[in-house]
Design a protein around this motif. Structure first.
Motif, PDB file in Angstrom:
ATOM      1  N   HIS B 338       1.081  -1.282  -0.054  1.00  0.00           N
ATOM      2  CA  HIS B 338       0.303  -0.349   0.146  1.00  0.00           C
ATOM      3  C   HIS B 338       1.193   1.404  -0.423  1.00  0.00           C
ATOM      4  N   ASN B 339       1.784   1.781   0.630  1.00  0.00           N
ATOM      5  CA  ASN B 339       3.019   2.487   0.984  1.00  0.00           C
ATOM      6  C   ASN B 339       3.635   2.719  -0.355  1.00  0.00           C
ATOM      7  N   ALA B 340       3.455   1.451  -1.056  1.00  0.00           N
ATOM      8  CA  ALA B 340       4.991   1.458  -2.188  1.00  0.00           C
ATOM      9  C   ALA B 340       3.561   2.511  -3.312  1.00  0.00           C
ATOM     10  N   ILE B 341       2.424   1.742  -2.993  1.00  0.00           N
ATOM     11  CA  ILE B 341       2.021   2.735  -4.021  1.00  0.00           C
ATOM     12  C   ILE B 341       1.274   4.151  -4.052  1.00  0.00           C
ATOM     13  N   LEU B 342       1.402   4.075  -2.800  1.00  0.00           N
ATOM     14  CA  LEU B 342       1.094   6.117  -2.440  1.00  0.00           C
ATOM     15  C   LEU B 342       2.322   6.099  -2.694  1.00  0.00           C
ATOM     16  N   SER B 343       3.006   6.150  -2.568  1.00  0.00           N
ATOM     17  CA  SER B 343       4.765   6.207  -2.867  1.00  0.00           C
ATOM     18  C   SER B 343       5.035   6.787  -4.242  1.00  0.00           C
ATOM     19  N   SER B 365      11.639  17.353  -3.841  1.00  0.00           N
ATOM     20  CA  SER B 365      11.590  17.759  -2.172  1.00  0.00           C
ATOM     21  C   SER B 365      10.259  17.588  -1.947  1.00  0.00           C
ATOM     22  N   GLU B 366       9.522  18.024  -2.436  1.00  0.00           N
ATOM     23  CA  GLU B 366       7.826  17.894  -2.369  1.00  0.00           C
ATOM     24  C   GLU B 366       6.952  16.252  -1.844  1.00  0.00           C
ATOM     25  N   TYR B 367       8.313  15.436  -2.626  1.00  0.00           N
ATOM     26  CA  TYR B 367       7.628  14.141  -2.722  1.00  0.00           C
ATOM     27  C   TYR B 367       8.074  13.950  -1.751  1.00  0.00           C
ATOM     28  N   GLU B 368       9.620  13.735  -0.709  1.00  0.00           N
ATOM     29  CA  GLU B 368      10.007  13.387   0.178  1.00  0.00           C
ATOM     30  C   GLU B 368       8.879  13.817   1.399  1.00  0.00           C
ATOM     31  N   ALA B 369       8.779  15.025   1.313  1.00  0.00           N
ATOM     32  CA  ALA B 369       8.180  15.848   2.302  1.00  0.00           C
ATOM     33  C   ALA B 369       6.369  14.723   2.331  1.00  0.00           C
ATOM     34  N   GLU B 370       5.850  14.980   1.367  1.00  0.00           N
ATOM     35  CA  GLU B 370       4.784  14.047   1.638  1.00  0.00           C
ATOM     36  C   GLU B 370       4.714  12.449   2.121  1.00  0.00           C
ATOM     37  N   VAL B 371       5.679  12.034   1.064  1.00  0.00           N
ATOM     38  CA  VAL B 371       6.072  10.530   1.982  1.00  0.00           C
ATOM     39  C   VAL B 371       6.845  10.406   3.272  1.00  0.00           C
ATOM     40  N   ARG B 372       7.217  11.876   3.865  1.00  0.00           N
ATOM     41  CA  ARG B 372       7.268  11.552   5.579  1.00  0.00           C
ATOM     42  C   ARG B 372       6.444  12.049   6.541  1.00  0.00           C
ATOM     43  N   ILE B 376       1.855   8.207   4.325  1.00  0.00           N
ATOM     44  CA  ILE B 376       3.320   6.360   4.361  1.00  0.00           C
ATOM     45  C   ILE B 376       3.887   6.875   5.442  1.00  0.00           C
ATOM     46  N   GLY B 377       4.265   8.443   6.366  1.00  0.00           N
ATOM     47  CA  GLY B 377       4.863   8.166   7.123  1.00  0.00           C
ATOM     48  C   GLY B 377       4.439   7.877   8.599  1.00  0.00           C
ATOM     49  N   LYS B 378       2.771   8.719   8.701  1.00  0.00           N
ATOM     50  CA  LYS B 378       1.659   8.242   9.932  1.00  0.00           C
ATOM     51  C   LYS B 378       1.628   6.512   9.574  1.00  0.00           C
ATOM     52  N   ASP B 379       1.856   5.567   8.832  1.00  0.00           N
ATOM     53  CA  ASP B 379       1.477   5.043   8.892  1.00  0.00           C
ATOM     54  C   ASP B 379       2.805   3.803   9.621  1.00  0.00           C
ATOM     55  N   LEU B 380       4.103   4.701   9.241  1.00  0.00           N
ATOM     56  CA  LEU B 380       5.545   3.770   9.779  1.00  0.00           C
ATOM     57  C   LEU B 380       5.770   4.179  10.842  1.00  0.00           C
ATOM     58  N   LYS B 381       5.481   5.744  11.076  1.00  0.00           N
ATOM     59  CA  LYS B 381       5.898   6.593  12.628  1.00  0.00           C
ATOM     60  C   LYS B 381       5.422   5.526  13.860  1.00  0.00           C
TER      61      LYS B 381
END
Lengths: 252, 549
Positions: B338-343, B365-372, B376-381
């Motif tokens: 799911h995170n792969a698709i979202l990324s 860098s907008e991409y990185e901010a969105e991931v973190r 995705i970031g919420k799921d992993l944190k």
């Protein structure tokens, strides 16, 4: 001269075939499919003949499911000029029988008027080894099967055939049907630039009805079984033990 | 060596890897701008051929990318109906009830899928939108612009001799240039490794941690098959030797996915992950299920397990890392697709906006901010401390403490901040003499199989006449250091039997690399104690030919 090269989409040679649970055939769902390796050799041979100036157009044809267009694209990327796809079924487990295939090919030959049909000696899925021969009979053309060397000069083709225990060289009159064997050549890679260019080459889509051929199967598959599994081996400690075991097994 | 000249093709975005991340990016780019020129390059002989995943899919990624995926015939049909978790002992098992499990570990609303088939379907969707997808094309090199940014890749080089020279059949491949290059190679991607190292992207982040996942597809007795049943186990046979566990998923057609994961931070170099998997199947609970069934496919793939704190910086000039090239698996949920698709979707959106603004070749860098900071970031944190706790205190403590931490994190509070992983998995390997040799039972050929027999069921093939794609930085190290000091662990950690130490009387030991067996799992690149093995891409189309993995 124009050459017609029929190619078949078959289960990839790396795949370990597995019989469907109901024994009706080999399971092909989501299995890797590729061009029949013998047909790949016939495509390569056609390209070499073109490179040698003996052929001016290579037409590839495939008869089967719609996905066979991938197989044709590969042939086009290798160097064929034009493709004909005959969609004869939408069931990937339905193998169109050699006679029906040969009849469609005859109709295509009548239309395209090639001077040569080059194809694999057999498909690695059902190993029928029949289509080339049937086509030659339907056309009333000569045939040279199991070719491992092909030389064309004027209206004659000299073909070396792999036969039991050696080679046989025959001369046939053109037009002819040549079915090719493994050692004729090594097919080239379909390169990325050529794959891109192949997307623009012509591919006509037809149906058996366009050629007035009934592709209903005449053979009934009664049962398909996998070969028996090899029994596990054992390690022996000495030659004497080996001999004793072989005697026990009735092998010596 | 002959001078290589290559044709060049210009695209807006060049994507390496037709996995869930790369295909999601391709689809999203075309949804945003039908005229965007997108190419996807895949080393597998076809899309799906190199995809191996559990997999229980959380459809949240697909929901946002293709909301009508059901109507479009996505092969996502087997809903999880039953979710079991067992702690195994050698002869028995204890079922852990579901109620103390943190809510985020529930599989309600998820689906048992073949990610290979999901990717095949995603590729059809992408092609329908006009994406160029070229399977069977390895990307062997990155192409840099003069300013040092990534401007493209070299794909489709064929026909090198084993010594690296060009054979008669040599095809130089071609250069594909893009305003941005996306690397969606999956775990431990060979190009991603180069980018991470060149741009020092791991700096300030924990080292990535990995697991080795091995999987078999079984066709079992219909009477024992319960479509939609999900079973996970922990405990036996790994015990204290290593972290890990198993999964058993009942999909359709009386098929069952049986998988086993071994965390690669194990210390004992005598451990043989593949044999642990084989032994696991003899547990009475598993043996009873598989008895009378037939194994129809086998494969293996490394898994990223470092989670939130191990994600490196994921952008550099002209290039972005997607999915598990970054490492986006949620370890306790055992899910990453799911995170792969979202990324992929996030990277596409960032690239689209950048291209619209006339940008190219810079950092997204907008991409990185969105991931973190995004989903995705919420799921992993929330789950970031489970893996370090597991590594440090063992299974039971990590379940209790980690579970508690996950509970509190779901309410937005953390007990312990963010824990560190510390060592890399390679550095975790200890000297062989300090550890007991582990005796494994011989496979019986019915439930368990020797490694080479099973590799035949990955349908792997490599053109023999090419350079070995598994390269050694120092050719003497395996025999000089790894064999005496670590007992030659390569012979065991590889799930495909690629590596052998041949010791003959009166002769110096030799290290053999049977690269033809390689299933592209990347474990050697991760676990080799001296980090001496570098996995590179072989010729396109080579490697496993997985059916519905």
């Amino acid at each position: 001269m124009k050459v017609l090269v029929p190619v078949k989409r078959v289960i990839d040679y790396n795949v370990k075939v597995r019989v469907k649970a109901d024994g009706s055939g080999v399971d092909l769902a989501n299995v890797k499919m590729s061009m029949n390796p013998f047909d790949e050799i016939s495509v390569e041979q056609a390209i070499r003949l073109k490179e040698a100036g003996q052929v001016d157009e290579i037409v590839v044809v495939s008869i089967g499911v719609k996905q066979a267009q991938e197989t044709l694209r590969t042939a086009l990327a290798m160097g064929a000029d034009r493709a004909i796809l005959v969609v004869a079924t939408d069931d990937l487990h339905n193998d169109i029988e050699p006679l029906a295939v040969a009849k469609i090919l005859k109709a295509i030959v009548d239309e395209e008027k090639p001077g040569l049909v080059l194809t694999g000696k057999q498909a690695i899925d059902n190993d029928m080894n029949a289509t080339g021969q049937m086509l030659s009979a339907l056309l009333g053309w000569s045939q040279a099967t199991f070719a491992s060397e092909v030389e064309i000069a004027g209206d004659k083709a000299k073909v070396s055939r792999e036969v039991d225990g050696g080679m046989q060289t025959i001369e046939v009159t053109m037009p002819t049907v040549i079915t090719v064997d493994l050692r004729l050549n090594e097919p080239r890679y379909a390169s990325l630039p050529n794959i891109m260019k192949a997307k623009k080459k012509q591919m006509d889509e037809k149906t058996p009805a366009n050629y007035g051929v009934d592709v209903t199967n005449r053979l009934e598959i009664v049962k398909t079984v996998e070969p028996a599994e090899r029994a596990a081996g054992i390690k022996v400690a000495s030659v004497d033990e080996l001999v004793a075991k072989l005697k026990e097994a009735g092998a010596v | 060596m002959k001078q290589v000249s290559r044709e060049t093709m210009e695209y807006d975005v060049v994507i390496v890897g037709a996995g869930p991340a790369g295909l999601a990016a391709a689809i999203r780019l075309k949804q945003l701008d039908a005229d965007c020129q997108v190419v996807v390059l895949e080393k597998g002989s076809e899309v799906g051929a190199h995809i191996l995943s559990g997999a229980v899919l959380d459809p949240c990624g697909l929901d946002t990318l293709i909301p009508d995926w059901k109507d479009k015939g996505a092969p996502v049909t087997v809903a999880v109906k039953e979710d079991n978790f067992y702690m195994l002992g050698e002869a028995g098992q204890v079922r852990i009830p579901n109620f103390p499990m943190p809510p985020l570990m529930s599989n309600h609303g998820n689906y048992i899928v073949s990610m290979g088939n999901v990717c095949r379907w995603m590729a059809e969707q992408a092609e329908g939108l006009g994406v160029d997808i070229f399977p069977g094309m390895s990307v062997s090199e990155l192409v840099y612009a003069e300013d040092g940014s990534v401007k493209g890749v070299v794909a489709g080089e064929f026909g090198k001799n084993p010594d690296g020279s060009q054979s008669e059949a040599y095809e130089p491949g071609m250069e594909l240039h893009g305003k941005y290059v996306f690397l969606g190679e999956g775990v431990r991607g060979s190009l991603a490794q180069q980018v991470i190292s060149k741009f020092d992207l791991s700096k300030g982040h924990e080292p990535q941690k990995y697991g080795l996942g091995m999987k078999e597809i079984w066709e079992i007795d219909p009477a024992k098959h319960v479509e939609g049943r999900v079973t996970h186990t922990m405990g036996w046979p790994l015990g204290k030797n290593a972290g890990g566990g198993s999964f058993i998923y009942h999909l359709e057609n009386n098929q069952v996915y049986v998988g086993f994961v071994v965390h690669l931070n194990y210390k004992n170099p005598h451990l043989f992950p593949y044999m642990e998997f084989q032994r696991f199947k003899h547990h009475p609970m598993v043996a009873d299920l598989l008895e009378g069934g037939k194994r129809v496919a086998y494969g293996a793939r490394a898994i990223s397990e470092g989670g939130y704190q191990s994600m490196p910086k994921m952008v550099a000039p002209g290039v972005a890392l997607l999915g598990c090239s970054v490492g986006m698996v949620n370890v306790p949920r055992i899910k990453g697709n799911h995170n792969a698709i979202l990324s992929g979707k996030a990277a596409a959106e960032a690239a689209f906006a950048a291209i619209q603004a006339g940008r190219s070749g810079d950092e997204l860098s907008e991409y990185e901010a969105e991931v973190r900071n995004g989903a995705i970031g919420k799921d992993l944190k929330t789950v970031r401390n489970v893996k370090p706790l597991w590594s440090k205190y063992g299974l039971v403590a990590s379940l209790v403490v980690g579970g508690l931490d996950m509970w509190t994190n779901t309410f937005g509070v953390s007990l312990m901040g963010t824990l560190k992983h510390g060592k890399t998995d390679a550095a975790a390997t200890e000297i062989a003499d300090r550890h007991k040799v582990i005796e494994y039972p011989k496979p019986d050929g019915k439930l368990s199989f020797d490694r080479l027999t099973n590799v035949a069921f990955s349908f792997t093939n490599h053109e023999e006449n090419q350079p070995a794609h598994l390269t050694l930085k120092d050719v003497s190290e395996p025999v000089k250091i790894n064999l005496p000091k670590f007992g030659g662990p390569a012979a065991r950690y590889c799930p495909a039997g690629v590596y052998e130490f041949v010791e003959e009387e009166g002769k110096a030991p030799r290290f053999i690399i049977n690269f033809q067996n390689c299933v592209h799992c990347k474990t050697c690149d991760i676990k080799d104690p001296g980090q001496n093995i570098v996995w590179t891409t072989p010729q396109g189309g080579d490697g496993p030919n997985y059916p519905n993995m």
